[in-house]
Structure formats: structure tokens, C-alpha cells
Write a protein that holds these residues in place. Structure first.
Motif, PDB file in Angstrom:
ATOM      1  N   GLY A 140    -101.600  25.983 -48.402  1.00  0.00           N
ATOM      2  CA  GLY A 140    -100.742  24.846 -48.995  1.00  0.00           C
ATOM      3  C   GLY A 140     -99.505  24.787 -47.137  1.00  0.00           C
ATOM      4  N   ASP A 188    -100.097  20.752 -47.278  1.00  0.00           N
ATOM      5  CA  ASP A 188     -99.499  19.758 -48.088  1.00  0.00           C
ATOM      6  C   ASP A 188     -97.581  19.825 -48.475  1.00  0.00           C
ATOM      7  OD1 ASP A 188    -101.763  19.594 -49.761  1.00  0.00           O
ATOM      8  OD2 ASP A 188    -101.517  21.596 -51.183  1.00  0.00           O
ATOM      9  N   GLN A 228     -97.128  17.585 -46.361  1.00  0.00           N
ATOM     10  CA  GLN A 228     -97.261  16.131 -47.172  1.00  0.00           C
ATOM     11  C   GLN A 228     -98.667  15.105 -46.130  1.00  0.00           C
ATOM     12  OE1 GLN A 228     -94.161  13.728 -48.599  1.00  0.00           O
ATOM     13  NE2 GLN A 228     -92.791  14.972 -46.972  1.00  0.00           N
ATOM     14  N   PRO A 256    -104.965  13.787 -46.697  1.00  0.00           N
ATOM     15  CA  PRO A 256    -106.494  14.149 -47.255  1.00  0.00           C
ATOM     16  C   PRO A 256    -107.338  13.938 -45.607  1.00  0.00           C
ATOM     17  CG  PRO A 256    -105.815  12.855 -48.885  1.00  0.00           C
ATOM     18  CD  PRO A 256    -104.729  12.504 -47.916  1.00  0.00           C
ATOM     19  N   ARG A 262    -106.514  19.424 -41.691  1.00  0.00           N
ATOM     20  CA  ARG A 262    -106.101  20.258 -42.627  1.00  0.00           C
ATOM     21  C   ARG A 262    -107.509  21.503 -42.550  1.00  0.00           C
ATOM     22  NH1 ARG A 262    -103.939  19.243 -47.563  1.00  0.00           N
ATOM     23  NH2 ARG A 262    -102.531  17.996 -47.718  1.00  0.00           N
ATOM     24  N   TYR A 321     -94.189  14.241 -42.198  1.00  0.00           N
ATOM     25  CA  TYR A 321     -92.927  15.468 -42.421  1.00  0.00           C
ATOM     26  C   TYR A 321     -91.595  15.081 -41.898  1.00  0.00           C
ATOM     27  CZ  TYR A 321     -94.727  17.039 -37.886  1.00  0.00           C
ATOM     28  OH  TYR A 321     -95.409  16.859 -37.236  1.00  0.00           O
ATOM     29  N   THR A 369     -89.658  17.333 -47.615  1.00  0.00           N
ATOM     30  CA  THR A 369     -90.530  18.302 -46.082  1.00  0.00           C
ATOM     31  C   THR A 369     -88.915  19.556 -46.356  1.00  0.00           C
ATOM     32  OG1 THR A 369     -92.311  17.151 -45.622  1.00  0.00           O
ATOM     33  CG2 THR A 369     -90.892  19.088 -44.720  1.00  0.00           C
ATOM     34  N   ARG A 427     -88.986  20.995 -49.937  1.00  0.00           N
ATOM     35  CA  ARG A 427     -90.248  22.610 -50.001  1.00  0.00           C
ATOM     36  C   ARG A 427     -89.966  24.607 -49.100  1.00  0.00           C
ATOM     37  NH1 ARG A 427     -95.688  18.479 -50.437  1.00  0.00           N
ATOM     38  NH2 ARG A 427     -94.975  17.820 -52.012  1.00  0.00           N
TER      39      ARG A 427
END
Length: 330
Positions: free
Chosen positions: A51, A54, A57, A60, A65, A177, A203, A206
């Protein structure tokens, strides 16, 4: 005759010198520079959480990733290899802040791992990340002391100078971020080699970081492929310098770094320094405008400058500000 009568000789052989690989030399140079800026080197575990993209941020389609999955992770939560050092350093910051270590200066220089095609080995680019956090410090929008953003920017400036790379700085960065209003990029030519900025509030939430925190991310793969510039020295002048201060009205969207770069190129060989030392908007400044004051210093090594010489160079700069940036002298 016996062996005791045989003459003794020394074996002959050529010894080859040991050469440190270029990547290793770069890693050592980066580590030494960051240590020289007062940061502490850490080594964090290369496994990461799925994660993390994510939490940062990331878009996609961001290549970070593309994580390599571990078949037998030591911890079930850390089941992939990290694609960036940022989450590791932020978690180290979080742990230290919880333990009431209120002033942190951490960095790591290591490889990250980007998954490629099926059955292909991952890419392993080099990266350096520094995190500065101060529970009693100031963000860019607080003026009680030097903001954490500028301290992190200074670390990046020293690093690139130590590595022998001339750089320019431009406001804004594509790193999601980082705070969009307190971030920027170091560029060599047209290539971005590092990003620096305050941690984005989302960020930071989180990762449960409440203290003002700034992050510096350096792409060592990009730096390793760029030529270095040898240091340039010049004679210290015995002749007096001449200073001129220009207060200029500019559009608020104008980037001061871009203006400074243009001034340095236009000022000529006698312009030894140019800097912004004052910024004002509010009373006396029209809406949508900002007043920037530039300090220009002229000097020669062989003789004193004359007033007409300084005036000519200053006029060139004033014309540049007017025609290229729409600036007006106050």
C-alpha cells in the motif's frame, strides 16, 4: 648438491591496482556530502508494504507501482521490494518522533527495485533520500525561524556542488507526496535530477507525522550519467565592489529563480553575484503583483569599475526585466 646450495630467488608477478566501480564511488561521495550537512545515515529493510504507492498518492501509471513480490516475506505486511526509499525513511521518522526525538536528519543511499517483464530481472536504480523533521520547527508559511523547506533545499544545493554539477532550481514538482506550494526541482540542463519539498499534509497524515517535515529525493542514475565540472577558481580582487539594489514589480506568478538566471546571463563578466534579498506584497503593491528586490554586485580583479560601466550593465538588466518579464522599477 643439496637444496641448501641452490640460490634463493623471489617470485615475479605483476600486481594490478584495485579500482572502485563508478557507482560505488558515487554512493560514497553522496554519503560523505550528506554526512557533511549534518545528516545521519541509516539502513532500512528493503521490503515494503503493497500500500505504499497509495500512501504516497502515486498515479495509477507511475512506474513505482511495479513492485517485485516476495515469495517468503519475513513479515506478511512487507510483501514486496521497495520501489522508492521514501516510505522507509518516513516510517523511521515516525518511529523517532513517537519516541520524542524532536529533531531528525536522516538519509539513505541504496538501490530500489522496479519489476520488469515476466521472468525478467528487475531494474535496480540507485536513489538517495533525505528526510529533515523538526517538531519545534517552522514550515514554509511560518517565519519563526528558517523553514524546514529551505534547510532541505540547502542540503540538496551542497550535495550537487560537492558532486561537481552546476544546477538550476525551478519551483514545483510532479511528486504528489510533496506540498505543491512548497516544493521544487534541481535541474542540470533540462533534466530533473532531484526533488525537494515539504511533505504533503495528506501523506504526512497517512504516515502519522505531525511535525514539519521536508524530503529530498535524488536520482543517482540520472546523476551518474552526467559529466562533472571541475571546480573553477578566481583571484580575490583587491579592488572595491559596487552594489546596486533594484526593487522591481513583477507578476505574482513569475518565478524568482528564472529571473535570477536571466540576470546572471545578462549582467556580463563583471557581475559577480545576484540574489533576491526582499519580497513584498500587500500595501503599496498592486493586486496580482509582487515586489522583488535584487542585489547586484559588480567587481573586477584588475582594476576598479567606473560608474559608466556599472550603469551600462545595470541598464541592460533593467531592460531585460522590462521586456522579458514585464517588470517595473519601483
Amino acid at each position: 648438491p643439496g637444496y641448501d646450495r641452490s640460490p634463493s630467488t623471489l617470485p615475479e608477478g605483476a600486481f594490478a591496482g584495485v579500482d572502485v566501480p563508478p557507482r560505488r564511488r558515487l554512493m560514497l561521495a553522496v554519503s560523505q556530502s550528506l554526512q557533511g550537512s549534518g545528516l545521519t545515515e541509516v539502513m532500512t529493510f528493503p521490503a515494503a508494504r503493497p500500500g505504499d504507492p497509495d500512501a504516497l498518492q502515486l498515479a495509477p501509471d507511475d512506474r513505482r507501482r511495479r513492485a517485485v513480490e516476495l515469495l517468503n516475506p519475513i513479515q506478511s505486511t512487507d510483501s514486496v521490494l521497495r520501489t522508492t526509499l521514501v516510505p522507509s525513511l518516513l516510517r523511521a521518522t515516525q518511529v523517532n518522533l513517537r519516541r520524542q526525538v524532536e529533531r531528525l536528519r536522516l538519509f539513505e543511499v541504496s538501490r530500489v527495485f522496479l519489476a520488469g517483464e515476466v521472468d525478467a530481472l528487475p531494474e535496480e536504480p540507485l536513489q538517495a533520500v533525505a528526510v529533515l523533521s523538526d517538531a519545534e520547527g517552522a514550515s514554509l508559511w511560518e517565519s519563526t525561524e528558517v523553514p524546514i523547506f529551505f534547510r532541505a533545499k540547502g542540503v540538496g544545493e551542497r550535495l550537487l556542488a560537492d558532486l561537481g554539477h552546476p544546477w538550476t532550481f525551478r519551483a514545483g514538482t510532479g511528486e504528489p507526496y510533496l506540498h505543491p506550494g512548497a516544493a521544487g526541482e534541481f535541474c542540470i540542463g533540462e533534466e530533473s535530477v532531484a526533488a525537494v519539498g515539504e511533505l504533503h499534509p495528506e501523506t504526512a497524515a497517512r504516515f502519522e507525522i505531525e511535525a514539519p517535515t521536508a524530503v529530498l529525493v535524488v536520482d543517482l542514475e540520472a546523476l551518474g550519467g552526467l559529466p562533472r565540472r571541475d571546480p573553477q577558481y578566481r583571484e580575490v580582487s583587491n579592488h572595491p565592489s559596487v552594489r546596486r539594489d533594484l526593487a522591481v514589480l513583477l507578476d505574482r506568478s513569475t518565478q524568482s529563480g528564472e529571473v535570477l538566471e536571466a540576470i546572471r546571463k545578462t549582467g556580463g563578466a563583471n557581475l559577480t553575484s545576484a540574489e533576491v534579498f526582499d519580497r513584498w506584497e500587500g500595501r503599496g503593491v498592486p493586486e496580482g503583483k509582487v515586489s522583488l528586490t535584487f542585489r547586484l554586485v559588480f567587481q573586477r580583479a584588475d582594476r576598479s569599475l567606473t560608474d559608466p560601466e556599472v550603469a551600462k550593465a545595470t541598464d541592460r538588466i533593467v531592460n531585460l526585466l522590462a521586456h522579458r518579464f514585464g517588470g517595473e522599477l519601483r
